[in-house]
Design a protein around this motif. Structure first.
Motif, mmCIF file in Angstrom:
data_model
loop_
_atom_site.group_PDB
_atom_site.id
_atom_site.type_symbol
_atom_site.label_atom_id
_atom_site.label_comp_id
_atom_site.label_asym_id
_atom_site.label_seq_id
_atom_site.Cartn_x
_atom_site.Cartn_y
_atom_site.Cartn_z
ATOM 1 N N ALA A 8 0.826 -1.215 0.000
ATOM 2 C CA ALA A 8 0.000 0.000 0.000
ATOM 3 C C ALA A 8 0.863 1.270 0.000
ATOM 4 O O ALA A 8 0.558 2.243 -0.677
ATOM 5 C CB ALA A 8 -0.933 -0.004 1.205
ATOM 6 N N GLY A 9 1.945 1.259 0.772
ATOM 7 C CA GLY A 9 2.831 2.425 0.838
ATOM 8 C C GLY A 9 4.116 2.162 0.078
ATOM 9 O O GLY A 9 4.457 1.017 -0.218
ATOM 10 N N ASP A 10 4.841 3.217 -0.258
ATOM 11 C CA ASP A 10 6.091 3.088 -1.001
ATOM 12 C C ASP A 10 7.047 4.141 -0.437
ATOM 13 O O ASP A 10 7.112 5.272 -0.936
ATOM 14 C CB ASP A 10 5.818 3.314 -2.500
ATOM 15 C CG ASP A 10 7.052 3.110 -3.370
ATOM 16 O OD1 ASP A 10 8.186 3.173 -2.846
ATOM 17 O OD2 ASP A 10 6.890 2.918 -4.586
ATOM 18 N N PRO A 11 7.794 3.781 0.650
ATOM 19 C CA PRO A 11 8.587 4.783 1.382
ATOM 20 C C PRO A 11 9.565 5.546 0.491
ATOM 21 O O PRO A 11 9.766 6.742 0.681
ATOM 22 C CB PRO A 11 9.339 3.942 2.427
ATOM 23 C CG PRO A 11 8.533 2.699 2.578
ATOM 24 C CD PRO A 11 7.914 2.441 1.236
ATOM 25 N N ILE A 64 -2.011 14.002 3.828
ATOM 26 C CA ILE A 64 -2.690 13.461 2.648
ATOM 27 C C ILE A 64 -2.207 12.035 2.363
ATOM 28 O O ILE A 64 -2.998 11.128 2.128
ATOM 29 C CB ILE A 64 -2.468 14.372 1.413
ATOM 30 C CG1 ILE A 64 -3.110 15.756 1.649
ATOM 31 C CG2 ILE A 64 -3.030 13.739 0.148
ATOM 32 C CD1 ILE A 64 -2.815 16.792 0.564
ATOM 33 N N ILE A 65 -0.861 11.829 2.420
ATOM 34 C CA ILE A 65 -0.312 10.501 2.105
ATOM 35 C C ILE A 65 -0.823 9.454 3.090
ATOM 36 O O ILE A 65 -1.184 8.350 2.701
ATOM 37 C CB ILE A 65 1.243 10.536 2.080
ATOM 38 C CG1 ILE A 65 1.733 11.293 0.828
ATOM 39 C CG2 ILE A 65 1.831 9.121 2.089
ATOM 40 C CD1 ILE A 65 3.259 11.444 0.727
ATOM 41 N N SER A 66 -0.887 9.802 4.382
ATOM 42 C CA SER A 66 -1.327 8.795 5.358
ATOM 43 C C SER A 66 -2.784 8.428 5.107
ATOM 44 O O SER A 66 -3.178 7.266 5.241
ATOM 45 C CB SER A 66 -1.099 9.275 6.793
ATOM 46 O OG SER A 66 -2.026 10.277 7.121
ATOM 47 N N GLU A 67 -3.583 9.414 4.684
ATOM 48 C CA GLU A 67 -4.986 9.149 4.339
ATOM 49 C C GLU A 67 -5.050 8.225 3.113
ATOM 50 O O GLU A 67 -5.834 7.278 3.075
ATOM 51 C CB GLU A 67 -5.679 10.485 4.042
ATOM 52 C CG GLU A 67 -7.165 10.405 3.834
ATOM 53 C CD GLU A 67 -7.967 10.243 5.112
ATOM 54 O OE1 GLU A 67 -9.149 9.929 5.010
ATOM 55 O OE2 GLU A 67 -7.400 10.423 6.204
ATOM 56 N N VAL A 68 -4.173 8.487 2.127
ATOM 57 C CA VAL A 68 -4.148 7.686 0.899
ATOM 58 C C VAL A 68 -3.740 6.243 1.202
ATOM 59 O O VAL A 68 -4.348 5.295 0.692
ATOM 60 C CB VAL A 68 -3.188 8.330 -0.133
ATOM 61 C CG1 VAL A 68 -2.874 7.373 -1.269
ATOM 62 C CG2 VAL A 68 -3.788 9.622 -0.678
ATOM 63 N N ILE A 69 -2.727 6.072 2.070
ATOM 64 C CA ILE A 69 -2.266 4.709 2.398
ATOM 65 C C ILE A 69 -3.384 3.917 3.075
ATOM 66 O O ILE A 69 -3.616 2.756 2.754
ATOM 67 C CB ILE A 69 -0.982 4.763 3.265
ATOM 68 C CG1 ILE A 69 0.187 5.282 2.408
ATOM 69 C CG2 ILE A 69 -0.646 3.382 3.825
ATOM 70 C CD1 ILE A 69 1.473 5.503 3.173
ATOM 71 N N GLN A 70 -4.101 4.587 3.993
ATOM 72 C CA GLN A 70 -5.245 3.915 4.632
ATOM 73 C C GLN A 70 -6.240 3.432 3.588
ATOM 74 O O GLN A 70 -6.786 2.331 3.678
ATOM 75 C CB GLN A 70 -5.961 4.873 5.590
ATOM 76 C CG GLN A 70 -5.284 5.038 6.940
ATOM 77 C CD GLN A 70 -5.985 6.110 7.768
ATOM 78 O OE1 GLN A 70 -7.197 6.232 7.725
ATOM 79 N NE2 GLN A 70 -5.218 6.894 8.507
ATOM 80 N N ARG A 71 -6.490 4.290 2.574
ATOM 81 C CA ARG A 71 -7.426 3.909 1.518
ATOM 82 C C ARG A 71 -6.881 2.754 0.681
ATOM 83 O O ARG A 71 -7.628 1.850 0.310
ATOM 84 C CB ARG A 71 -7.714 5.108 0.606
ATOM 85 C CG ARG A 71 -8.759 6.018 1.202
ATOM 86 C CD ARG A 71 -8.658 7.424 0.686
ATOM 87 N NE ARG A 71 -9.457 8.289 1.509
ATOM 88 C CZ ARG A 71 -10.666 8.731 1.176
ATOM 89 N NH1 ARG A 71 -11.188 8.403 0.037
ATOM 90 N NH2 ARG A 71 -11.349 9.488 1.999
ATOM 91 N N HIS A 72 -5.569 2.798 0.398
ATOM 92 C CA HIS A 72 -4.960 1.702 -0.371
ATOM 93 C C HIS A 72 -5.105 0.386 0.378
ATOM 94 O O HIS A 72 -5.361 -0.655 -0.218
ATOM 95 C CB HIS A 72 -3.481 1.984 -0.634
ATOM 96 C CG HIS A 72 -3.251 3.030 -1.683
ATOM 97 N ND1 HIS A 72 -2.000 3.399 -2.101
ATOM 98 C CD2 HIS A 72 -4.110 3.781 -2.400
ATOM 99 C CE1 HIS A 72 -2.116 4.337 -3.023
ATOM 100 N NE2 HIS A 72 -3.389 4.590 -3.212
ATOM 101 N N GLU A 73 -4.927 0.466 1.706
ATOM 102 C CA GLU A 73 -5.050 -0.765 2.497
ATOM 103 C C GLU A 73 -6.478 -1.294 2.444
ATOM 104 O O GLU A 73 -6.694 -2.501 2.348
ATOM 105 C CB GLU A 73 -4.592 -0.508 3.943
ATOM 106 C CG GLU A 73 -3.061 -0.513 4.034
ATOM 107 C CD GLU A 73 -2.507 0.114 5.306
ATOM 108 O OE1 GLU A 73 -3.308 0.610 6.131
ATOM 109 O OE2 GLU A 73 -1.266 0.107 5.470
ATOM 110 N N ARG A 74 -7.446 -0.350 2.481
ATOM 111 C CA ARG A 74 -8.861 -0.778 2.388
ATOM 112 C C ARG A 74 -9.144 -1.406 1.031
ATOM 113 O O ARG A 74 -9.814 -2.432 0.946
ATOM 114 C CB ARG A 74 -9.799 0.424 2.598
ATOM 115 C CG ARG A 74 -10.116 0.678 4.060
ATOM 116 C CD ARG A 74 -11.469 1.371 4.218
ATOM 117 N NE ARG A 74 -11.527 2.679 3.583
ATOM 118 C CZ ARG A 74 -11.061 3.803 4.121
ATOM 119 N NH1 ARG A 74 -10.479 3.770 5.312
ATOM 120 N NH2 ARG A 74 -11.166 4.947 3.500
ATOM 121 N N ILE A 75 -8.591 -0.780 -0.050
ATOM 122 C CA ILE A 75 -8.803 -1.329 -1.406
ATOM 123 C C ILE A 75 -8.213 -2.738 -1.494
ATOM 124 O O ILE A 75 -8.838 -3.659 -2.022
ATOM 125 C CB ILE A 75 -8.183 -0.404 -2.483
ATOM 126 C CG1 ILE A 75 -8.915 0.948 -2.538
ATOM 127 C CG2 ILE A 75 -8.223 -1.050 -3.869
ATOM 128 C CD1 ILE A 75 -8.213 2.023 -3.386
#
Lengths: 115, 115
Positions: free
Chosen positions: A50-53, A84-95
């Protein structure tokens, strides 16, 4: 001391500018989320994390530079982007979770069909 | 499963879009801060409070509506705006403090000149 009429007129004018800029912000954030939503789907379909450090590090460095050039406090720009990125990662994890749940349901369906 | 070449090409393209949108975000935020900086000065010069709860309430309601229209999660839009507003209020308080310090120095200077 009461605010002068002139100051209140200027205040109203600047607030109109702020409201216009906020409408742009919402539009850009909406487009950004459409883009990251698709990234989330691609990552889930290809089993990417989900994330890409490494990517996030480069993004933050670039944004700090752009912020400095635009006379915006780089600390503030970084705080906003991290938010914004932390919100996006949470969404990626949900997807990714939804994708796994879909796959599991499809497997169960196939197993039933084979039974 | 390894990510397909096609998926990686699409991922790179979307990331370019995200980078472009982030550059717009930085530009808009920089303009927004220039505007709120001037609001802070006007407030300090006219002894108006740093925050304005009535105005903030209207801003957030409007942004939630704009976000819904743009298919952006209104909760997220509100969180971002609250984050920006709280940063702005802190800056307004700093501007007001600096203004008071300047006035105090001017008073001291006048007192010295009169002595």
């Amino acid at each position: 001391m009461k605010a002068s009429e002139q100051a209140m007129t200027e205040l109203r004018s600047i607030r109109d500018t702020i409201d216009n800029l906020d409408a742009v912000l919402v539009g850009v954030l909406a487009e950004r989320f459409k883009a990251t939503q698709r990234v989330g789907e691609l990552k889930a379909l290809n089993d990417l994390p989900a994330g890409d450090p490494e990517r996030e590090k480069l993004q933050i460095e670039r944004l700090r530079r752009l912020a400095s050039e635009a006379q915006l406090d780089p600390e503030f720009a970084e705080k906003i982007l991290n938010f914004i990125i932390s919100e996006v990662i949470q969404r990626h994890e949900r997807i990714a979770e939804e994708h796994r749940a879909d796959e599991q349901r499809a497997d169960e369906h196939r197993a039933e069909a084979d039974a």
